[in-house]
Design a protein around this motif. Structure first.
Motif, mmCIF file in Angstrom:
data_model
loop_
_atom_site.group_PDB
_atom_site.id
_atom_site.type_symbol
_atom_site.label_atom_id
_atom_site.label_comp_id
_atom_site.label_asym_id
_atom_site.label_seq_id
_atom_site.Cartn_x
_atom_site.Cartn_y
_atom_site.Cartn_z
ATOM 1 N N LEU A 161 0.827 -1.209 0.000
ATOM 2 C CA LEU A 161 0.000 0.000 0.000
ATOM 3 C C LEU A 161 0.858 1.255 0.000
ATOM 4 N N MET A 162 1.834 1.322 0.919
ATOM 5 C CA MET A 162 2.675 2.507 1.008
ATOM 6 C C MET A 162 3.516 2.688 -0.254
ATOM 7 N N THR A 163 4.074 1.600 -0.779
ATOM 8 C CA THR A 163 4.905 1.693 -1.984
ATOM 9 C C THR A 163 4.076 2.143 -3.181
ATOM 10 N N THR A 164 2.875 1.596 -3.324
ATOM 11 C CA THR A 164 2.017 1.958 -4.452
ATOM 12 C C THR A 164 1.612 3.423 -4.385
ATOM 13 N N ILE A 165 1.175 3.871 -3.202
ATOM 14 C CA ILE A 165 0.782 5.272 -3.046
ATOM 15 C C ILE A 165 1.969 6.197 -3.283
ATOM 16 N N ALA A 166 3.134 5.847 -2.730
ATOM 17 C CA ALA A 166 4.331 6.666 -2.934
ATOM 18 C C ALA A 166 4.681 6.739 -4.418
ATOM 19 N N TYR A 167 4.592 5.610 -5.102
ATOM 20 C CA TYR A 167 4.907 5.580 -6.532
ATOM 21 C C TYR A 167 3.944 6.474 -7.318
#
Length: 365
Positions: free
Chosen positions: A231-237
């Motif tokens: 979740l965090m990686t996708t949102i950050a990306y």
């Protein structure tokens, strides 16, 4: 250095940045996602979010009054600021799953110790595990100073915009360190498997079965990392990608209608360069995990030779089949593979969006 010693500096950086609210329990062995420090961190981010909301209020008014093209500078500031209100919430909800992943390492360590007769340690990461979190926490400082010195932001706005940058860098550091941990774990797994096969135990089918189960455990742990960070990686990306497009578009529009200034050059090149580097770290970490747990393990195992009994030979082939058929493959949003090709595809799509935006702008004129 064991897994916990390697991760402690990174855990501190994650907590300071508000990326994940994780601490080490008093026993020094178990991770926890909720503690007194967590409450302090939540209060800190509530206060800073209020400051961020106050700092961008004039920019919102300016954007509403001047329109999109004339208010691009304000729009770019908003694009950098709004993650302040989203990322801490995502970090809070993701902290429990990340903590669960960190605690799952204990099972792998116990099984590795039982098979290899020694602890799973990573002396190779002694320097990197301490240096990377420090660099991560310091890096936003020069970026903030540059933004203030060229008149791009006020002091409060620059500091506010540095918070999301710190989060992106902490996520990148988390991926980088974990990728190295998995790479070294698979290497040590292969080394001990090779020693076992050339010993008297190598003819024992039950021992090879345990190695196959350990491979499945390590691979499952890598997939657990992907789920907890997803979740965090996708949102950050996504945020980085949006900021790249907005920054490039607003700067090109500015360059076409104004004289070239340091502010416009910053607006054009900084998002493009910064986002590309951070995204590349994500992709390289995903590629490293996939390669270490797939091709590299398969290549090393296929070169191992020993005198097998019929039962041991059968189990060894099953181990090889397991490695060939099941390898860790981190994916963004659960569907897009994290690898080198993702950065190239993202840049191509970004330039396509820019062309569409300028065509739309030209049609309006």
């Amino acid at each position: 250095m064991d897994f916990r010693t390697v991760c402690r500096p990174m855990i501190l950086a994650l907590r300071v940045s508000g990326t994940f609210f994780i601490s080490v329990k008093r026993d020094g062995y178990t991770f926890s996602w909720f503690s007194v420090e967590t409450i302090y961190a939540i209060l800190f981010h509530v206060v800073t979010d209020v400051v961020a909301a106050i700092s961008i209020t004039p920019k919102i008014k300016e954007l509403l009054e001047s329109g999109f093209d004339l208010g691009l500078d304000s729009f770019f500031t908003l694009a950098l600021t709004w993650p302040n209100f989203v990322l801490p919430i995502i970090g809070l909800f993701s902290s429990k799953s990340v903590t669960r992943y960190l605690n799952e390492w204990k099972i792998v360590e116990d099984e590795f110790r039982a098979l290899a007769g020694k602890s799973l340690v990573f002396p190779e990461l002694k320097t990197a595990s301490r240096l990377l979190p420090i660099v991560t926490l310091i890096l936003p400082i020069p970026v903030t100073v540059i933004a203030i010195s060229i008149g791009r932001h006020s002091i409060i706005q620059a500091i506010t915009n540095a918070k999301p940058l710190l989060t992106f860098e902490c996520v990148a550091t988390m991926w980088q360190i974990q990728a190295e941990l998995f790479s070294l774990t698979y290497q040590k797994y292969c080394e001990n498997l090779s020693k076992t096969l050339h010993s008297t135990q190598g003819t024992n089918a039950s021992v090879i079965i345990r190695y196959r189960l350990l491979y499945l455990r390590i691979t499952s742990l890598a997939l657990s990392l992907n789920r907890s960070m997803n979740l965090m990686t996708t949102i950050a990306y996504v945020i980085l990608y949006i900021d790249m497009i907005i920054g490039a578009y607003s700067a090109i529009v500015g360059l076409s209608s104004k004289v070239v200034t340091a502010s416009l050059l910053y607006q054009l090149f900084f998002p493009l360069l910064y986002c590309t580097i951070i995204n590349q770290v994500y992709c390289e970490a995903g590629r490293r995990i996939t390669l270490a747990g797939g091709e590299e393990v398969a290549g090393k195992i296929s070169g191992m030779r020993s005198r097998f009994s019929w039962a041991a030979r059968t189990e060894f082939f099953r181990l090889m089949d397991t490695v060939y058929l099941l390898s860790p493959e981190p994916r963004l949003a659960g569907c897009v593979r994290l690898g080198r090709g993702l950065t190239t595809v993202s840049l191509k799509i970004m330039f396509s969006y820019l062309v569409v935006l300028f065509q739309f702008r030209g049609s309006l004129e």
